[in-house]
Write a protein that holds these residues in place. Structure first.
Motif, PDB file in Angstrom:
ATOM      1  N   ARG A 114       0.785  -1.234   0.000  1.00 15.35           N
ATOM      2  CA  ARG A 114       0.000   0.000   0.000  1.00 15.35           C
ATOM      3  C   ARG A 114       0.812   1.276   0.000  1.00 15.35           C
ATOM      4  N   ARG A 115       2.103   1.195   0.370  1.00  9.04           N
ATOM      5  CA  ARG A 115       2.907   2.411   0.462  1.00  9.04           C
ATOM      6  C   ARG A 115       4.277   2.172  -0.144  1.00  9.04           C
ATOM      7  N   ALA A 116       4.734   3.124  -0.952  1.00 12.41           N
ATOM      8  CA  ALA A 116       6.049   3.000  -1.584  1.00 12.41           C
ATOM      9  C   ALA A 116       7.168   3.055  -0.551  1.00 12.41           C
ATOM     10  N   SER A 117       6.986   3.812   0.529  1.00 11.23           N
ATOM     11  CA  SER A 117       8.020   3.879   1.564  1.00 11.23           C
ATOM     12  C   SER A 117       8.283   2.493   2.145  1.00 11.23           C
ATOM     13  N   ASP A 118       7.229   1.745   2.426  1.00  7.66           N
ATOM     14  CA  ASP A 118       7.363   0.407   2.989  1.00  7.66           C
ATOM     15  C   ASP A 118       7.964  -0.560   1.965  1.00  7.66           C
ATOM     16  N   PHE A 119       7.605  -0.371   0.700  1.00  4.68           N
ATOM     17  CA  PHE A 119       8.162  -1.192  -0.382  1.00  4.68           C
ATOM     18  C   PHE A 119       9.672  -0.983  -0.459  1.00  4.68           C
ATOM     19  N   VAL A 120      10.115   0.272  -0.401  1.00 13.95           N
ATOM     20  CA  VAL A 120      11.550   0.576  -0.440  1.00 13.95           C
ATOM     21  C   VAL A 120      12.254  -0.052   0.756  1.00 13.95           C
ATOM     22  N   ASN A 121      11.692   0.144   1.953  1.00 11.54           N
ATOM     23  CA  ASN A 121      12.337  -0.391   3.151  1.00 11.54           C
ATOM     24  C   ASN A 121      12.397  -1.917   3.122  1.00 11.54           C
ATOM     25  N   GLN A 122      11.351  -2.556   2.573  1.00  6.71           N
ATOM     26  CA  GLN A 122      11.399  -4.014   2.489  1.00  6.71           C
ATOM     27  C   GLN A 122      12.513  -4.463   1.543  1.00  6.71           C
ATOM     28  N   ARG A 123      12.677  -3.738   0.438  1.00  5.74           N
ATOM     29  CA  ARG A 123      13.766  -4.114  -0.478  1.00  5.74           C
ATOM     30  C   ARG A 123      15.120  -3.991   0.215  1.00  5.74           C
ATOM     31  N   GLN A 124      15.290  -2.955   1.014  1.00  9.52           N
ATOM     32  CA  GLN A 124      16.543  -2.775   1.748  1.00  9.52           C
ATOM     33  C   GLN A 124      16.719  -3.863   2.814  1.00  9.52           C
ATOM     34  N   LEU A 125      15.629  -4.234   3.498  1.00 11.01           N
ATOM     35  CA  LEU A 125      15.702  -5.267   4.524  1.00 11.01           C
ATOM     36  C   LEU A 125      16.042  -6.632   3.931  1.00 11.01           C
ATOM     37  N   VAL A 126      15.432  -6.959   2.806  1.00  9.34           N
ATOM     38  CA  VAL A 126      15.718  -8.237   2.152  1.00  9.34           C
ATOM     39  C   VAL A 126      17.198  -8.323   1.774  1.00  9.34           C
ATOM     40  N   ALA A 127      17.732  -7.214   1.234  1.00  8.84           N
ATOM     41  CA  ALA A 127      19.159  -7.194   0.890  1.00  8.84           C
ATOM     42  C   ALA A 127      20.019  -7.368   2.141  1.00  8.84           C
ATOM     43  N   MET A 128      19.616  -6.714   3.238  1.00  5.74           N
ATOM     44  CA  MET A 128      20.367  -6.833   4.492  1.00  5.74           C
ATOM     45  C   MET A 128      20.357  -8.277   4.999  1.00  5.74           C
ATOM     46  N   ILE A 129      19.189  -8.923   4.973  1.00  7.30           N
ATOM     47  CA  ILE A 129      19.062 -10.294   5.481  1.00  7.30           C
ATOM     48  C   ILE A 129      19.869 -11.270   4.621  1.00  7.30           C
ATOM     49  N   ARG A 130      19.845 -11.054   3.307  1.00  7.22           N
ATOM     50  CA  ARG A 130      20.544 -11.966   2.393  1.00  7.22           C
ATOM     51  C   ARG A 130      22.021 -11.632   2.221  1.00  7.22           C
ATOM     52  N   GLY A 131      22.451 -10.515   2.798  1.00  6.55           N
ATOM     53  CA  GLY A 131      23.845 -10.119   2.645  1.00  6.55           C
ATOM     54  C   GLY A 131      24.168  -9.616   1.261  1.00  6.55           C
ATOM     55  N   GLU A 132      23.187  -9.084   0.571  1.00  2.66           N
ATOM     56  CA  GLU A 132      23.371  -8.574  -0.794  1.00  2.66           C
ATOM     57  C   GLU A 132      23.549  -7.056  -0.778  1.00  2.66           C
ATOM     58  N   LYS A 133      23.969  -6.520  -1.895  1.00  5.61           N
ATOM     59  CA  LYS A 133      24.094  -5.069  -2.030  1.00  5.61           C
ATOM     60  C   LYS A 133      22.694  -4.458  -2.073  1.00  5.61           C
ATOM     61  N   PRO A 134      22.432  -3.468  -1.222  1.00  5.15           N
ATOM     62  CA  PRO A 134      21.093  -2.877  -1.209  1.00  5.15           C
ATOM     63  C   PRO A 134      20.805  -2.084  -2.479  1.00  5.15           C
ATOM     64  N   ALA A 135      19.534  -1.927  -2.776  1.00  2.44           N
ATOM     65  CA  ALA A 135      19.140  -1.176  -3.979  1.00  2.44           C
ATOM     66  C   ALA A 135      19.560   0.281  -3.884  1.00  2.44           C
ATOM     67  N   PHE A 136      19.584   0.818  -2.654  1.00  2.00           N
ATOM     68  CA  PHE A 136      19.934   2.227  -2.459  1.00  2.00           C
ATOM     69  C   PHE A 136      21.055   2.328  -1.439  1.00  2.00           C
ATOM     70  N   GLU A 137      22.133   3.025  -1.820  1.00  2.00           N
ATOM     71  CA  GLU A 137      23.245   3.281  -0.909  1.00  2.00           C
ATOM     72  C   GLU A 137      23.019   4.622  -0.214  1.00  2.00           C
ATOM     73  N   GLN A 138      23.895   4.932   0.751  1.00  2.00           N
ATOM     74  CA  GLN A 138      23.804   6.208   1.444  1.00  2.00           C
ATOM     75  C   GLN A 138      23.910   7.370   0.444  1.00  2.00           C
ATOM     76  N   ASN A 139      23.093   8.396   0.662  1.00  2.00           N
ATOM     77  CA  ASN A 139      23.083   9.617  -0.171  1.00  2.00           C
ATOM     78  C   ASN A 139      22.698   9.337  -1.623  1.00  2.00           C
ATOM     79  N   ASP A 140      21.930   8.278  -1.842  1.00  2.90           N
ATOM     80  CA  ASP A 140      21.463   7.954  -3.190  1.00  2.90           C
ATOM     81  C   ASP A 140      20.435   8.996  -3.641  1.00  2.90           C
ATOM     82  N   ALA A 141      20.684   9.621  -4.781  1.00  2.00           N
ATOM     83  CA  ALA A 141      19.787  10.680  -5.265  1.00  2.00           C
ATOM     84  C   ALA A 141      18.392  10.138  -5.562  1.00  2.00           C
TER      85      ALA A 141
END
Length: 626
Positions: free
Chosen positions: A492-519
């Motif tokens: 329902r919310r893009a903010s939650d979708f973004v955070n889930q993508r980052q969490l999945v990358a964190m759990i799997r040890g993968e490179k996150p979709a967005f790095e610090q200071n990503d435009a």
């Protein structure tokens, strides 16, 4: 001697007082002395001033422009030569002036090349210019005709087809706008009033919706997706050993969250917070992801909603009863004293045993049954009761537990055959508190984990009373948590979708979709914050209208309200705040009575008159206005 000269786009005459190479001093025919540039003088003459311009105008009016154009040829010429050829003799001053006026007054026919010099327009250019002139004439006639129909109370079909555009996003160069604007001026009515008068506003909510869609969904609310979400093979994800259940109202189709409970061998309890996982099947930079970042949120309003994702995608990832659903799970180990002592993340399939619905659940699971426990059994009674006690402990842990606090009401709207039903629900009911506290826990803990991993996310922060969004963990004072990352509503919310993508990358040890200071992340934050506020504003406007309709529908002439501050009050029984003029000073929370003096549904206006305080009513401080 006299002069015939041009000044500020018009022709004038004057009597020469003195002259030099650069300028003339003249007495105009009106008796004023003026200094004119020599370059502006067209000819000198000796005939009287008084009748000169009148005679020149009369001669100029009788000249056939087409014939004059044919006399010119294709080369540049001096007006004296054309005047001699046209008149058939050496022209008098008046005849020469008439030719100059005619040449200067027909720029489509003749191009001005210098003082007293012209060139005939090419034939094709002249034809195009004349056609344009004729088109403008026909267009003005059409504008005048439409404006007359509108002023008479009739809506021309062409104007009606673009009426919403004219009201919300007009093209001021269009004929329809010019006609509508002209009719407003003729009738003295503002645009919305005129639209209503001619029958263009058949439904106020449809009018409000049309304006919202025009601004935020200019291409329509439908989805045009050529690529489906990637199928998740069931065997790819481990199956959780739980029986999870969700709690939502009957209209919810995007079931984002579910809960589970299991007692551990050490006497602790493991609480499962299971969140739908669309990011597992929507590939980065895919068509569906672009839809998420374009729509940004589901839009809710009485009687309907506009989903962020296509229905087939929602159905693929919603936590539906009887299915093993892909989910991102946060497991919390809790002691018998309701103290969280451990957290674990899993990406898995979660068996959804039930989708519990508010209307039925609240009859059995409420404050009365929790306190008195009449012994009536119902699905998941043991789990719900334990989770309610845990929710109270979490609320105390946040420093927000206050059983004496006055809780405002929530309201459910239903529109059936044009009639509105407004049903109040007490905020903070056991099932609401249970879900909200566990979601706050998940959003806070997942936000902490992202921060500790150095992975940015989309956070809600509140300091100094102001709520804002940020990409780094910061305290949310209002909720009493160190950080708060929206992560529990990815359908329902893009903010939650973004955070889930980052969490999945964190759990799997993968490179996150967005790095610090990503435009790109900052752009999504900005767009989401603006869109989410606009969507909530639209929901408020629609609810405000249906409250006005409800007052009229029920024949309500006076209401009670709770005083907030200055001239602001909150009406009892409906989600409406009003400004009422002439209110005396009184403590916040005072109950007052108001007479409804006027309601205008079209303009969304209501006027109330203060009648006095409600006798015997205690004052209270509304929880959401403290």
């Amino acid at each position: 001697m006299n002069v015939f000269y041009e000044e500020s786009g018009s022709f004038k005459v004057g009597s020469i007082v003195s002259k030099s190479d650069a300028s003339f001093q003249v007495d105009t025919q009106h008796g004023k002395r003026a200094k004119i540039k020599a370059a502006n003088v067209i000819l000198e003459f000796a005939s009287p001033l008084d009748a000169f311009l009148t005679e020149a105008d009369a001669l100029s009016a009788g000249i056939d422009l087409d014939f004059l154009w044919e006399c010119c040829g294709g080369d540049e010429f001096a007006y004296e030569d054309l005047a001699r050829e046209y008149w058939g003799h050496a022209p008098s001053a008046v005849e020469a002036a008439a030719i100059v006026q005619c040449l200067s007054g027909a720029p489509m026919y003749f191009y001005k090349k210098g003082r007293g010099r012209f060139k005939a327009a090419p034939e094709e250019a002249l034809k195009a210019a004349l056609a344009g002139l004729e088109r403008k004439k026909r267009e003005q006639e059409q504008v005048t005709l439409w404006a007359a129909e509108l002023a008479a109370g009739r809506l021309p079909e062409a104007v009606g087809g673009r009426l919403m555009e004219l009201l919300f996003r007009p093209d001021k160069n269009s004929l329809e706008y010019k006609a509508f604007d002209q009719a407003c001026k003729q009738s003295g009515l503002p645009p919305l009033r005129l639209a209503d008068k001619v029958g263009g506003i058949r439904s106020v909510p449809d009018y409000l919706l049309a304006g919202f869609l025009m601004e935020h969904f200019p291409k329509g609310t439908g989805f045009h997706v050529s690529e489906p979400a990637q199928a998740i093979v069931a065997d790819e994800l481990p199956l959780a050993d739980v029986r999870a259940f969700s709690i939502d109202d009957a209209a919810t189709t995007e079931i984002d969250d579910a809960l589970s409970l299991r007692t551990l061998a050490n006497g602790n309890v493991r609480v499962g917070i299971h969140i739908a996982a669309p990011t597992l099947g929507i590939a980065p930079d895919s068509e569906l992801e672009r839809i998420v970042y374009s729509r940004l949120s589901t839009v809710y309003f009485p009687g309907d909603k506009i989903t962020m994702l296509p229905d087939e995608v929602v159905q693929a990832y919603t936590l539906r009863e009887g299915q093993d659903c892909p989910a991102l799970s946060l497991y919390v180990e809790v002691t018998p004293d309701f103290e969280p002592v451990g957290f674990e993340n899993r990406i898995e399939r979660v068996p959804i045993a039930a989708n519990l619905r508010h209307a039925e659940l609240e009859k059995q699971f409420n404050e009365e049954t929790l306190i008195n426990d009449p012994g009536v059994d119902y699905p998941f009674k043991q789990e719900l009761t334990w989770l309610w006690h845990f929710a109270n402990a979490l609320e105390k842990r946040r420093g927000k537990y206050d059983p004496t606090r006055v809780q405002p009401l929530d309201y459910n709207f239903a529109v059936v055959d044009g009639k509105v039903q407004i049903t109040p629900r007490k905020r903070g009911a056991p099932m609401d508190k249970l879900v909200s506290e566990l979601m706050i826990l998940a959003n806070s803990e997942w936000g902490r984990m992202l921060g500790e991993a150095g992975i940015p996310g989309l956070y809600r922060a509140q300091t100094m009373g102001k709520v804002r969004m940020t990409t780094r963990p910061e305290p949310h004072i209002g909720l009493g948590v160190a950080q708060y990352a929206w992560s529990t509503s990815p359908l329902r919310r893009a903010s939650d979708f973004v955070n889930q993508r980052q969490l999945v990358a964190m759990i799997r040890g993968e490179k996150p979709a967005f790095e610090q200071n990503d435009a790109m992340l900052f752009a999504i934050l900005r767009d989401f914050d603006a869109a989410y506020s606009a969507y909530l504003g639209f929901q408020d406007r629609m609810e405000y209208f249906w409250c006005l309709r409800w007052f009229n529908q029920e024949g309500i002439a006076d209401v009670t309200a709770t005083y907030i501050k200055e001239d602001l009050v909150r009406v009892d029984g409906v989600p409406m705040r009003l400004r009422v003029g002439g209110l005396p000073e009184m403590p916040t929370g005072t109950h007052i009575r108001l007479a409804i003096a006027r309601i205008d549904e079209l303009m969304q206006e209501i006027e109330c008159r203060y009648l006095g305080q409600v006798e015997g009513a205690a004052t209270d401080t509304p929880a959401d206005e403290e």
